[in-house]
Design an enzyme around this catalytic site. Structure first.
Site, PDB file in Angstrom:
ATOM      1  N   LYS A   1      17.879  37.075 -31.760  1.00 32.63           N
ATOM      2  CA  LYS A   1      16.508  37.504 -31.443  1.00 32.63           C
ATOM      3  C   LYS A   1      16.441  38.970 -31.027  1.00 32.63           C
ATOM      4  O   LYS A   1      15.388  39.596 -31.089  1.00 32.63           O
ATOM      5  CB  LYS A   1      15.929  36.606 -30.343  1.00 32.63           C
ATOM      6  CG  LYS A   1      15.783  35.148 -30.758  1.00 32.63           C
ATOM      7  CD  LYS A   1      15.133  34.304 -29.685  1.00 32.63           C
ATOM      8  CE  LYS A   1      16.064  34.011 -28.516  1.00 32.63           C
ATOM      9  NZ  LYS A   1      17.186  33.121 -28.866  1.00 32.63           N
TER      10      LYS A   1
ATOM     11  N   PHE B   1      30.045  39.670 -27.635  1.00 30.28           N
ATOM     12  CA  PHE B   1      31.325  39.348 -26.995  1.00 30.28           C
ATOM     13  C   PHE B   1      31.199  38.084 -26.152  1.00 30.28           C
ATOM     14  O   PHE B   1      32.030  37.167 -26.237  1.00 30.28           O
ATOM     15  CB  PHE B   1      31.784  40.529 -26.135  1.00 30.28           C
ATOM     16  CG  PHE B   1      32.582  40.147 -24.915  1.00 30.28           C
ATOM     17  CD1 PHE B   1      33.847  39.609 -25.034  1.00 30.28           C
ATOM     18  CD2 PHE B   1      32.049  40.324 -23.634  1.00 30.28           C
ATOM     19  CE1 PHE B   1      34.585  39.244 -23.901  1.00 30.28           C
ATOM     20  CE2 PHE B   1      32.765  39.964 -22.509  1.00 30.28           C
ATOM     21  CZ  PHE B   1      34.041  39.419 -22.640  1.00 30.28           C
TER      22      PHE B   1
ATOM     23  N   ASP C   1      31.893  32.183 -25.122  1.00 31.49           N
ATOM     24  CA  ASP C   1      31.150  30.985 -24.728  1.00 31.49           C
ATOM     25  C   ASP C   1      31.345  29.857 -25.740  1.00 31.49           C
ATOM     26  O   ASP C   1      31.539  28.692 -25.362  1.00 31.49           O
ATOM     27  CB  ASP C   1      29.657  31.332 -24.594  1.00 31.49           C
ATOM     28  CG  ASP C   1      28.898  30.302 -23.775  1.00 31.49           C
ATOM     29  OD1 ASP C   1      29.310  30.028 -22.638  1.00 31.49           O
ATOM     30  OD2 ASP C   1      27.894  29.765 -24.272  1.00 31.49           O
TER      31      ASP C   1
ATOM     32  N   ASP D   1      33.008  26.260 -24.903  1.00 31.82           N
ATOM     33  CA  ASP D   1      32.179  25.061 -25.077  1.00 31.82           C
ATOM     34  C   ASP D   1      32.584  24.235 -26.291  1.00 31.82           C
ATOM     35  O   ASP D   1      32.006  23.175 -26.537  1.00 31.82           O
ATOM     36  CB  ASP D   1      30.697  25.458 -25.217  1.00 31.82           C
ATOM     37  CG  ASP D   1      30.096  25.965 -23.907  1.00 31.82           C
ATOM     38  OD1 ASP D   1      30.742  25.768 -22.864  1.00 31.82           O
ATOM     39  OD2 ASP D   1      29.005  26.547 -23.943  1.00 31.82           O
TER      40      ASP D   1
ATOM     41  N   ARG E   1      26.492  28.649 -34.450  1.00 33.86           N
ATOM     42  CA  ARG E   1      25.791  29.690 -33.680  1.00 33.86           C
ATOM     43  C   ARG E   1      24.859  30.406 -34.656  1.00 33.86           C
ATOM     44  O   ARG E   1      25.303  30.900 -35.681  1.00 33.86           O
ATOM     45  CB  ARG E   1      26.802  30.672 -33.061  1.00 33.86           C
ATOM     46  CG  ARG E   1      26.213  31.930 -32.460  1.00 33.86           C
ATOM     47  CD  ARG E   1      25.445  31.659 -31.196  1.00 33.86           C
ATOM     48  NE  ARG E   1      26.280  31.135 -30.121  1.00 33.86           N
ATOM     49  CZ  ARG E   1      25.816  30.824 -28.906  1.00 33.86           C
ATOM     50  NH1 ARG E   1      24.528  30.970 -28.635  1.00 33.86           N
ATOM     51  NH2 ARG E   1      26.624  30.346 -27.982  1.00 33.86           N
TER      52      ARG E   1
ATOM     53  N   ASP F   1      29.606  27.302 -14.385  1.00 36.31           N
ATOM     54  CA  ASP F   1      29.155  26.460 -15.491  1.00 36.31           C
ATOM     55  C   ASP F   1      30.310  25.596 -15.999  1.00 36.31           C
ATOM     56  O   ASP F   1      30.161  24.379 -16.188  1.00 36.31           O
ATOM     57  CB  ASP F   1      28.616  27.349 -16.609  1.00 36.31           C
ATOM     58  CG  ASP F   1      28.108  26.553 -17.805  1.00 36.31           C
ATOM     59  OD1 ASP F   1      27.398  25.557 -17.583  1.00 36.31           O
ATOM     60  OD2 ASP F   1      28.420  26.922 -18.948  1.00 36.31           O
TER      61      ASP F   1
ATOM     62  N   LYS G   1      24.857  33.379 -14.470  1.00 33.56           N
ATOM     63  CA  LYS G   1      25.275  33.284 -15.872  1.00 33.56           C
ATOM     64  C   LYS G   1      24.253  33.891 -16.836  1.00 33.56           C
ATOM     65  O   LYS G   1      24.612  34.475 -17.853  1.00 33.56           O
ATOM     66  CB  LYS G   1      25.518  31.824 -16.254  1.00 33.56           C
ATOM     67  CG  LYS G   1      26.061  31.688 -17.680  1.00 33.56           C
ATOM     68  CD  LYS G   1      26.162  30.249 -18.122  1.00 33.56           C
ATOM     69  CE  LYS G   1      26.617  30.177 -19.574  1.00 33.56           C
ATOM     70  NZ  LYS G   1      26.619  28.819 -20.123  1.00 33.56           N
TER      71      LYS G   1
ATOM     72  N   PHE H   1      13.593  31.020 -18.343  1.00 31.04           N
ATOM     73  CA  PHE H   1      14.263  31.131 -19.642  1.00 31.04           C
ATOM     74  C   PHE H   1      15.381  30.106 -19.771  1.00 31.04           C
ATOM     75  O   PHE H   1      15.492  29.409 -20.794  1.00 31.04           O
ATOM     76  CB  PHE H   1      14.819  32.547 -19.793  1.00 31.04           C
ATOM     77  CG  PHE H   1      15.584  32.799 -21.062  1.00 31.04           C
ATOM     78  CD1 PHE H   1      14.934  33.207 -22.213  1.00 31.04           C
ATOM     79  CD2 PHE H   1      16.967  32.662 -21.098  1.00 31.04           C
ATOM     80  CE1 PHE H   1      15.637  33.447 -23.386  1.00 31.04           C
ATOM     81  CE2 PHE H   1      17.684  32.911 -22.262  1.00 31.04           C
ATOM     82  CZ  PHE H   1      17.012  33.304 -23.406  1.00 31.04           C
TER      83      PHE H   1
ATOM     84  N   ASP I   1      15.949  26.915 -22.166  1.00 32.98           N
ATOM     85  CA  ASP I   1      17.146  26.811 -23.009  1.00 32.98           C
ATOM     86  C   ASP I   1      17.767  25.419 -22.903  1.00 32.98           C
ATOM     87  O   ASP I   1      18.171  24.821 -23.907  1.00 32.98           O
ATOM     88  CB  ASP I   1      18.161  27.877 -22.580  1.00 32.98           C
ATOM     89  CG  ASP I   1      18.709  28.669 -23.752  1.00 32.98           C
ATOM     90  OD1 ASP I   1      17.928  28.962 -24.678  1.00 32.98           O
ATOM     91  OD2 ASP I   1      19.900  28.993 -23.745  1.00 32.98           O
ATOM     92  N   ASP I   2      17.847  24.915 -21.684  1.00 28.69           N
ATOM     93  CA  ASP I   2      18.434  23.603 -21.445  1.00 28.69           C
ATOM     94  C   ASP I   2      17.571  22.499 -22.052  1.00 28.69           C
ATOM     95  O   ASP I   2      18.094  21.537 -22.630  1.00 28.69           O
ATOM     96  CB  ASP I   2      18.588  23.359 -19.940  1.00 28.69           C
ATOM     97  CG  ASP I   2      19.600  24.284 -19.292  1.00 28.69           C
ATOM     98  OD1 ASP I   2      20.361  24.943 -20.023  1.00 28.69           O
ATOM     99  OD2 ASP I   2      19.619  24.351 -18.049  1.00 28.69           O
TER     100      ASP I   2
END
Length: 349
Positions: free
Chosen positions: A48, A91, A96, A100, A105, A167, A194, A233, A237-238
């Protein structure tokens, strides 16, 4: 204006890559030069671009609010600064995704999932991080604001590593979710460190420093507002990770399977009865579609979508109230925060 900034971002990336590329006369590093181009091409951009947008838009609105006419060079430097944040973001995403164990992505396989990459992606990410700093030195090293800009980037990325640790500690090494840590207070701290600092506070503060605004009260005022927007935000996202359409979001949601301390499960644990809690604890953090479905079924029983919509509206209205009370004595425009808030509110991806 917004589209123009995002369109120019692509050309800015081209300018940066050309500048940071290792000279062909250095024969010993030609494979590194080729690798950098490949890493850059696959990972930088394609998103974005909101962090770069926030840098450029903040700089322009500060100039407008203070009656200062910007030059072409001013805007180009703001674009470079914003692009450097996007390179740093690339990066962070590489790392991430590895931590995870993500698959996709932005609608494509994660970088580390490429056949010729694997865990070499870790060093690739570090290359991008250092090229972000390299970019700042090459293009802004002559500016008086360069030292404080560098200090701010280092500080915000340090904060981000704290948040990333918290996290990951929610389900360390996939040994099982630490439900004792799934509290509202801890969740808010994870979000703050985070996400909020480097996605919202960092771009705006960098633009303020580039503009020449050093007022501690102005930076403090901006930070307070931006941390609240950052919470909104991440909450979104969650929610999107759980209930969003992968075709729209560009990635497959995995927070439930990964055992993440995220908004849906934190709120569910607050609202559920003992039976629902037992089922949620028994199925959460297991990488199996059937277990994920059972968790989502509990979310549906709790009408979590309605809870989310009400909380989203409440937070939005609180921030709007803060903006109405914003004092202009520090020469900081509330248009900056209104613009960022509208970019965030009711987003779908």
């Amino acid at each position: 204006m917004e589209n123009k900034v995002l369109e120019s971002l692509e050309s800015t990336f081209v300018i940066i890559l050309d500048k940071i590329s290792i000279d062909t006369s250095n024969k010993g590093l030609l494979d590194v030069r080729d690798r950098l181009k490949k890493i850059f091409s696959y990972n930088v951009g394609h998103g974005k671009g909101i962090r770069a947008l926030f840098v450029v838009k903040t700089f322009i609105l500060l100039a407008k609010h203070n009656g200062i006419e910007t030059t072409k060079e001013d805007i180009e430097l703001a674009q470079i600064l914003g692009a450097s944040v996007e390179i740093m973001h690339a990066f962070a995403l590489i790392c991430d995704d590895i931590m995870d164990e993500s698959s996709t992505r932005r609608g494509r396989p994660c970088w580390y999932k490429q056949d010729d990459v694997g865990l070499q992606a870790l060093n690739d990410g570090i290359i991008l991080m250092n090229e972000s700093f390299h970019t700042l030195k090459l293009f802004l090293g002559h500016k008086k604001s360069y030292p404080i800009i560098m200090e701010t980037v280092h500080e915000m990325m340090r904060y981000t590593t704290y948040g990333q640790h918290m996290d990951m500690a929610s389900n360390s090494n996939n040994t099982g979710p630490r439900f004792d840590l799934f509290t509202k207070s801890r969740y808010e701290t994870i979000v703050k460190y985070k996400t909020s600092y480097y996605t919202f506070v960092l771009p705006v503060r960098l633009a303020m420093y580039l503009f020449g605004m050093k007022s501690k009260s102005a930076h403090r005022q901006a930070e307070e507002l931006l941390l609240k927007i950052g919470y909104l935000f991440q909450m979104q996202d969650d929610f999107i990770d759980c209930f969003g359409d992968p075709i729209v979001t560009g990635k497959q949601g995995s927070d439930i399977a990964d055992g993440k301390c995220c908004w849906p499960v934190v709120r569910a644990l607050e609202l559920c009865d003992e039976s629902q809690r037992r089922h949620l604890v028994a199925n959460y953090g297991i990488k199996c579609e059937q277990n994920v479905y059972k968790c989502k079924e509990i979310y549906r029983q709790l009408n979590l979508k309605d809870v989310y919509l009400k909380e989203e509206l409440t937070i939005y209205e609180e921030i709007c109230g803060d903006l109405q009370n914003l004092k202009n004595g520090n020469k900081i425009s509330k248009e900056i925060f209104e613009f960022i808030l509208e970019k965030v509110y009711k987003r779908k991806y």
